[in-house]
Design a protein around this motif. Structure first.
Motif, PDB file in Angstrom:
ATOM      1  N   ALA A 182       7.456 -30.069 -17.361  1.00 56.41           N
ATOM      2  CA  ALA A 182       7.759 -29.004 -18.359  1.00 56.41           C
ATOM      3  C   ALA A 182       6.372 -28.309 -18.906  1.00 56.41           C
ATOM      4  O   ALA A 182       6.344 -27.206 -18.993  1.00 56.41           O
ATOM      5  N   ASP A 183       5.388 -29.228 -19.347  1.00 57.86           N
ATOM      6  CA  ASP A 183       4.254 -28.640 -19.783  1.00 57.86           C
ATOM      7  C   ASP A 183       3.102 -28.567 -19.070  1.00 57.86           C
ATOM      8  O   ASP A 183       1.992 -28.255 -19.482  1.00 57.86           O
ATOM      9  N   GLY A 184       3.078 -28.583 -17.782  1.00 58.15           N
ATOM     10  CA  GLY A 184       1.993 -28.337 -16.765  1.00 58.15           C
ATOM     11  C   GLY A 184       2.109 -29.274 -15.455  1.00 58.15           C
ATOM     12  O   GLY A 184       3.217 -29.420 -14.803  1.00 58.15           O
ATOM     13  N   GLN A 185       1.043 -29.919 -15.395  1.00 58.85           N
ATOM     14  CA  GLN A 185       0.917 -30.933 -14.073  1.00 58.85           C
ATOM     15  C   GLN A 185       0.366 -32.328 -14.392  1.00 58.85           C
ATOM     16  O   GLN A 185      -0.116 -32.449 -15.649  1.00 58.85           O
ATOM     17  N   PHE A 186       0.480 -33.054 -13.509  1.00 63.11           N
ATOM     18  CA  PHE A 186       0.219 -34.391 -13.957  1.00 63.11           C
ATOM     19  C   PHE A 186      -0.313 -35.226 -12.373  1.00 63.11           C
ATOM     20  O   PHE A 186       0.155 -34.701 -11.188  1.00 63.11           O
ATOM     21  N   LEU A 187      -1.001 -36.089 -12.719  1.00 54.76           N
ATOM     22  CA  LEU A 187      -1.520 -36.975 -11.546  1.00 54.76           C
ATOM     23  C   LEU A 187      -1.616 -38.654 -12.416  1.00 54.76           C
ATOM     24  O   LEU A 187      -2.161 -38.800 -13.090  1.00 54.76           O
ATOM     25  N   HIS A 236      -3.025 -39.128 -15.956  1.00 53.96           N
ATOM     26  CA  HIS A 236      -3.622 -37.689 -16.549  1.00 53.96           C
ATOM     27  C   HIS A 236      -2.798 -36.474 -16.656  1.00 53.96           C
ATOM     28  O   HIS A 236      -1.753 -36.479 -15.559  1.00 53.96           O
ATOM     29  N   THR A 237      -2.648 -35.695 -17.632  1.00 53.29           N
ATOM     30  CA  THR A 237      -1.858 -34.777 -17.439  1.00 53.29           C
ATOM     31  C   THR A 237      -2.953 -33.347 -17.842  1.00 53.29           C
ATOM     32  O   THR A 237      -3.880 -33.157 -18.173  1.00 53.29           O
ATOM     33  N   PHE A 238      -2.308 -32.204 -17.425  1.00 54.10           N
ATOM     34  CA  PHE A 238      -3.109 -31.005 -17.437  1.00 54.10           C
ATOM     35  C   PHE A 238      -2.330 -29.771 -17.708  1.00 54.10           C
ATOM     36  O   PHE A 238      -0.896 -29.916 -17.322  1.00 54.10           O
ATOM     37  N   ASP A 239      -2.657 -28.612 -18.154  1.00 54.05           N
ATOM     38  CA  ASP A 239      -1.853 -27.761 -18.377  1.00 54.05           C
ATOM     39  C   ASP A 239      -1.632 -26.810 -16.972  1.00 54.05           C
ATOM     40  O   ASP A 239      -2.121 -27.285 -16.116  1.00 54.05           O
ATOM     41  N   ALA A 240      -0.776 -25.782 -17.114  1.00 49.34           N
ATOM     42  CA  ALA A 240      -0.571 -25.115 -15.975  1.00 49.34           C
ATOM     43  C   ALA A 240      -1.738 -24.534 -15.249  1.00 49.34           C
ATOM     44  O   ALA A 240      -1.813 -24.429 -13.842  1.00 49.34           O
ATOM     45  N   GLU A 241      -2.809 -24.107 -15.767  1.00 46.22           N
ATOM     46  CA  GLU A 241      -4.008 -23.728 -15.199  1.00 46.22           C
ATOM     47  C   GLU A 241      -5.165 -24.772 -14.536  1.00 46.22           C
ATOM     48  O   GLU A 241      -6.061 -24.462 -14.134  1.00 46.22           O
ATOM     49  N   GLY A 242      -4.382 -26.197 -14.833  1.00 47.96           N
ATOM     50  CA  GLY A 242      -5.350 -27.072 -14.353  1.00 47.96           C
ATOM     51  C   GLY A 242      -6.206 -27.727 -15.200  1.00 47.96           C
ATOM     52  O   GLY A 242      -7.149 -28.745 -14.823  1.00 47.96           O
ATOM     53  N   ARG A 249       8.427 -41.320 -16.163  1.00 44.31           N
ATOM     54  CA  ARG A 249       9.521 -41.014 -16.704  1.00 44.31           C
ATOM     55  C   ARG A 249       9.566 -40.212 -18.067  1.00 44.31           C
ATOM     56  O   ARG A 249      10.640 -39.565 -18.364  1.00 44.31           O
ATOM     57  N   SER A 250       8.606 -40.394 -18.793  1.00 46.72           N
ATOM     58  CA  SER A 250       8.422 -39.793 -20.111  1.00 46.72           C
ATOM     59  C   SER A 250       7.902 -38.210 -20.050  1.00 46.72           C
ATOM     60  O   SER A 250       8.105 -37.486 -20.880  1.00 46.72           O
ATOM     61  N   LEU A 251       7.873 -37.708 -18.774  1.00 48.23           N
ATOM     62  CA  LEU A 251       7.449 -36.407 -18.443  1.00 48.23           C
ATOM     63  C   LEU A 251       8.885 -35.614 -18.269  1.00 48.23           C
ATOM     64  O   LEU A 251       9.392 -35.707 -17.473  1.00 48.23           O
ATOM     65  N   PRO A 252       9.108 -34.750 -19.128  1.00 50.39           N
ATOM     66  CA  PRO A 252      10.351 -33.799 -19.074  1.00 50.39           C
ATOM     67  C   PRO A 252      10.346 -32.949 -17.845  1.00 50.39           C
ATOM     68  O   PRO A 252       9.197 -32.403 -17.401  1.00 50.39           O
TER      69      PRO A 252
END
Length: 158
Positions: A24-29, A57-63, A102-105
């Protein structure tokens, strides 16, 4: 060829890039990976220095890098003493990563594109580091040692 500002990474089910995608808030690795502290030179006792980490690691939509959750599950020596079962270092790391994922919506597993970033935790380098040599630009995901280069299509070498 120069390193692009945003580096694609292809989703690879059942492979080294299986825990990547969008939420929901961007990207993840996410990854489970062994690593030595920076500058460590293996010698006697290396088994206690090689540590297993669960990483998200989490990232916004622009990386752009947002945040990193990095948790040490234990050492190679601990894993060798108890290689199987619910209390093994590897099992603990995998369970912890699954909890973080699992915590990532609205999570979905798919290709991502992120910008270089780096941080050091417990003496270990984490991030997507870039460089240039006589063959051109490159990027490497640390500590996983996934190597990206031209044609910048998201594929990697190890």
């Amino acid at each position: 060829m120069a390193v692009p500002e945003v580096i694609p990474i292809s989703y690879e089910p059942h492979g080294r890039a299986e825990a990547i995608g969008r939420y929901a808030d961007g990207q993840f690795l996410g990854t489970v990976t062994y690593a030595f502290p920076r500058g460590y030179r293996p010698d006697d006792g290396w088994e206690n220095e090689k540590r297993l980490f669960a990483v998200l690691h989490t990232f916004d939509a622009e990386g752009n890098h947002r945040d990193s959750e990095i948790w040490c599950a234990g050492t190679w020596a601990e894993q060798q003493r108890n290689p199987h079962g619910d209390d093994s270092v590897l099992t603990r790391a995998r369970v912890h990563l699954a909890k973080l994922l699992r915590s990532l919506p609205r999570r979905s597993y798919t290709d991502i594109a992120i910008r270089p970033f780096q941080l050091t935790v417990d003496g270990v380098l984490f991030g997507l580091v870039t460089g240039q040599d006589e063959e051109g630009g490159w990027a490497e995901l640390h500590p996983d040692r996934l190597f990206f280069a031209s044609p910048w299509d998201g594929s990697y070498d190890t």
